[in-house]
Design a protein around this motif. Sequence first.
Motif, PDB file in Angstrom:
ATOM      1  N   ASP A   1      30.743  26.392  31.913  1.00  0.00           N
ATOM      2  CA  ASP A   1      30.847  26.381  30.447  1.00  0.00           C
ATOM      3  C   ASP A   1      29.470  26.230  29.801  1.00  0.00           C
ATOM      4  N   ASN A   2      28.596  25.468  30.451  1.00  0.00           N
ATOM      5  CA  ASN A   2      27.278  25.181  29.867  1.00  0.00           C
ATOM      6  C   ASN A   2      26.211  26.201  30.234  1.00  0.00           C
ATOM      7  N   VAL A   3      26.468  27.013  31.247  1.00  0.00           N
ATOM      8  CA  VAL A   3      25.421  27.912  31.709  1.00  0.00           C
ATOM      9  C   VAL A   3      25.055  28.950  30.653  1.00  0.00           C
ATOM     10  N   THR A   4      25.975  29.277  29.777  1.00  0.00           N
ATOM     11  CA  THR A   4      25.686  30.256  28.732  1.00  0.00           C
ATOM     12  C   THR A   4      24.666  29.726  27.731  1.00  0.00           C
ATOM     13  N   LEU A   5      24.458  28.400  27.703  1.00  0.00           N
ATOM     14  CA  LEU A   5      23.490  27.797  26.782  1.00  0.00           C
ATOM     15  C   LEU A   5      22.206  27.394  27.479  1.00  0.00           C
ATOM     16  N   ALA A   6      22.220  27.404  28.817  1.00  0.00           N
ATOM     17  CA  ALA A   6      21.133  26.770  29.568  1.00  0.00           C
ATOM     18  C   ALA A   6      19.789  27.443  29.385  1.00  0.00           C
ATOM     19  N   GLY A   7      19.786  28.754  29.167  1.00  0.00           N
ATOM     20  CA  GLY A   7      18.497  29.429  29.154  1.00  0.00           C
ATOM     21  C   GLY A   7      18.033  29.891  27.794  1.00  0.00           C
ATOM     22  N   THR A   8      18.678  29.450  26.742  1.00  0.00           N
ATOM     23  CA  THR A   8      18.339  29.936  25.411  1.00  0.00           C
ATOM     24  C   THR A   8      16.892  29.618  25.057  1.00  0.00           C
ATOM     25  N   GLY A   9      16.113  30.657  24.792  1.00  0.00           N
ATOM     26  CA  GLY A   9      14.727  30.472  24.372  1.00  0.00           C
ATOM     27  C   GLY A   9      13.826  29.902  25.434  1.00  0.00           C
ATOM     28  N   SER A  10      14.233  29.909  26.710  1.00  0.00           N
ATOM     29  CA  SER A  10      13.450  29.287  27.764  1.00  0.00           C
ATOM     30  C   SER A  10      13.196  30.272  28.897  1.00  0.00           C
ATOM     31  N   HIS A  11      12.141  29.968  29.650  1.00  0.00           N
ATOM     32  CA  HIS A  11      11.858  30.747  30.865  1.00  0.00           C
ATOM     33  C   HIS A  11      11.433  29.758  31.938  1.00  0.00           C
ATOM     34  N   ARG A  12      12.177  29.695  33.004  1.00  0.00           N
ATOM     35  CA  ARG A  12      11.871  28.755  34.087  1.00  0.00           C
ATOM     36  C   ARG A  12      11.230  29.498  35.254  1.00  0.00           C
ATOM     37  N   SER A  13      10.283  28.840  35.882  1.00  0.00           N
ATOM     38  CA  SER A  13       9.694  29.366  37.115  1.00  0.00           C
ATOM     39  C   SER A  13      10.213  28.530  38.283  1.00  0.00           C
ATOM     40  N   THR A  14      10.500  29.192  39.380  1.00  0.00           N
ATOM     41  CA  THR A  14      11.062  28.512  40.549  1.00  0.00           C
ATOM     42  C   THR A  14      10.174  28.757  41.750  1.00  0.00           C
ATOM     43  N   LYS A  15       9.751  27.665  42.383  1.00  0.00           N
ATOM     44  CA  LYS A  15       8.960  27.757  43.605  1.00  0.00           C
ATOM     45  C   LYS A  15       9.737  27.078  44.727  1.00  0.00           C
ATOM     46  N   VAL A  16      10.106  27.832  45.729  1.00  0.00           N
ATOM     47  CA  VAL A  16      10.847  27.289  46.863  1.00  0.00           C
ATOM     48  C   VAL A  16       9.874  26.521  47.747  1.00  0.00           C
ATOM     49  N   THR A  17      10.134  25.229  47.961  1.00  0.00           N
ATOM     50  CA  THR A  17       9.222  24.398  48.759  1.00  0.00           C
ATOM     51  C   THR A  17       9.693  24.195  50.187  1.00  0.00           C
ATOM     52  N   SER A  18      10.998  24.295  50.449  1.00  0.00           N
ATOM     53  CA  SER A  18      11.475  24.231  51.833  1.00  0.00           C
ATOM     54  C   SER A  18      12.870  24.834  51.921  1.00  0.00           C
ATOM     55  N   VAL A  19      13.125  25.467  53.063  1.00  0.00           N
ATOM     56  CA  VAL A  19      14.442  26.035  53.361  1.00  0.00           C
ATOM     57  C   VAL A  19      14.826  25.573  54.757  1.00  0.00           C
ATOM     58  N   ASN A  20      15.911  24.837  54.867  1.00  0.00           N
ATOM     59  CA  ASN A  20      16.360  24.314  56.156  1.00  0.00           C
ATOM     60  C   ASN A  20      17.748  24.864  56.475  1.00  0.00           C
ATOM     61  N   VAL A  21      17.818  25.695  57.507  1.00  0.00           N
ATOM     62  CA  VAL A  21      19.107  26.210  57.956  1.00  0.00           C
ATOM     63  C   VAL A  21      19.647  25.248  59.003  1.00  0.00           C
ATOM     64  N   LEU A  22      20.764  24.610  58.700  1.00  0.00           N
ATOM     65  CA  LEU A  22      21.331  23.563  59.550  1.00  0.00           C
ATOM     66  C   LEU A  22      22.531  24.120  60.293  1.00  0.00           C
ATOM     67  N   GLY A  23      22.362  24.417  61.560  1.00  0.00           N
ATOM     68  CA  GLY A  23      23.442  25.052  62.305  1.00  0.00           C
ATOM     69  C   GLY A  23      23.665  26.471  61.801  1.00  0.00           C
ATOM     70  N   HIS A  24      24.938  26.883  61.759  1.00  0.00           N
ATOM     71  CA  HIS A  24      25.267  28.245  61.328  1.00  0.00           C
ATOM     72  C   HIS A  24      25.861  28.296  59.923  1.00  0.00           C
ATOM     73  N   HIS A  25      26.404  27.178  59.443  1.00  0.00           N
ATOM     74  CA  HIS A  25      27.198  27.222  58.216  1.00  0.00           C
ATOM     75  C   HIS A  25      26.671  26.308  57.125  1.00  0.00           C
ATOM     76  N   ARG A  26      25.512  25.658  57.337  1.00  0.00           N
ATOM     77  CA  ARG A  26      24.973  24.737  56.333  1.00  0.00           C
ATOM     78  C   ARG A  26      23.486  25.019  56.124  1.00  0.00           C
ATOM     79  N   ALA A  27      23.027  24.789  54.915  1.00  0.00           N
ATOM     80  CA  ALA A  27      21.603  24.962  54.611  1.00  0.00           C
ATOM     81  C   ALA A  27      21.228  24.053  53.443  1.00  0.00           C
ATOM     82  N   ALA A  28      19.990  23.621  53.431  1.00  0.00           N
ATOM     83  CA  ALA A  28      19.453  22.801  52.339  1.00  0.00           C
ATOM     84  C   ALA A  28      18.167  23.449  51.845  1.00  0.00           C
ATOM     85  N   VAL A  29      18.035  23.562  50.541  1.00  0.00           N
ATOM     86  CA  VAL A  29      16.872  24.209  49.937  1.00  0.00           C
ATOM     87  C   VAL A  29      16.296  23.277  48.872  1.00  0.00           C
TER      88      VAL A  29
END
Length: 452
Positions: A54-82
Amino acid sequence: MDREAEIRKLGDLNRLIGIKEDARDRRFFEALLAPAFAISRASGANETRETFLDNVTLAGTGSHRSTKVTSVNVLGHHRAAVDCLVELDGKKYENHRIFVRSSVDSSWKLLAWANEMVAADVSPTRLKEIHGVYGLGAWRKWKEVEGLRPEDWDNLSATKCDSGRTSLQEAPSQAVERYEDLADIVSFLAVMNKNLTLLFRGQREDYPQLLPTLQRPTCPPDARWAVAGTMDANRAWYWNKLEGIEEKVREVLFEKGLPRWRHIRDSRFARWAVIQHYELWPTPMLDFSTSLRVAATFAFGEPEDFNSGEHKISNPSAEKSGFLYITGVDRLQSDLMALPDNDAVERSNGLVTVRLNAVCPPRAVRPHLQEGVLVCRYPFDGDWMLDPGRNDFSSRLIAKIKLIDRGSFWSPDFPRLTKRALLPTVDQLGDDLCSRVFPPNNDQPVGSKSAL
């Protein structure tokens, strides 16, 4: 499962999340979020899947976010943490995201998401501190009360603190003029920090940071690999060349005969450990030792050889000084083949500690004499290899000791180790590694005026 491909896929997906938030793309998130999705906002508010959509339609109004991935951990076959660092409207937020999937052929679903704002004076990617350690403050308190009756002892738990400082030079230190006094401090810290294995590093200078060679601002002038210009200017070149250096090292080790060789073939950490110890090339690893006497010897500079069979204590006319840094780790990793299937400790702390004599061949004399270990951020990716702020081990500091030798630091019972004991002149493996890594006409970074 191709783990590297999954890491790339998850990295791309998390960068896309920021783009889709700015675009207010509800359909994207309807497909991405797991049925039981939950998010913890930096404000402290918690949302369910329905309220987030419901809130995502308002989240980016007038804004620009930059995203830098600092770590990606694949845990087994079915889990991951980023982990990501998101910048929005001049503010930075750490984002921790948990992904799940039902099978290796299905799409990743976002199960949980937690955000936290990063203070302006705190590095969002700094190595994790050690929480609740006993340092020099605890030792000084103990010296005040140890002569009292046990029932009168102060509660030392009040002296607990987190390790590290923003600048290493800001850390309080204790001056020590005898090896026996140094051993007394370390003995206390070892008893108090029972859950940690203490590691020691000796340096002549007290620099602002504890950085591996790859992240230092300048090259040592006497290093074989040094080229014209600063380390900052050539760091990407050194990092890109490291894999080729690893291959040369692997070839030499296999030629010389290496029992239990699979770790050298399969683990970059193992190859980096050999490269760093022999100072063949800058790496993301930092040297420590489990031996207090080895570290104290190096704190006063490169050790000397004694000309006679008698012990030479010190030259009383020439005062010397150096610094000894103490940190601690939960586990020394000997079997690198256990990673990444058994790496919960390393992922929790954000670093791996390699026992050097477990990865170097028996013919490698120096690693076995120096009782060395090498510490590296874990897991690694190319993004943070070029960022010194992410590889500063100052945050892991438990105690800093200033060693002063006015002629009586060492004694007949505790002599300084000699150069022959730690840096043997006959080390055929080291010679063979150098000749393979540094053949004539090595290439160098663009603009360099000196040869390797």
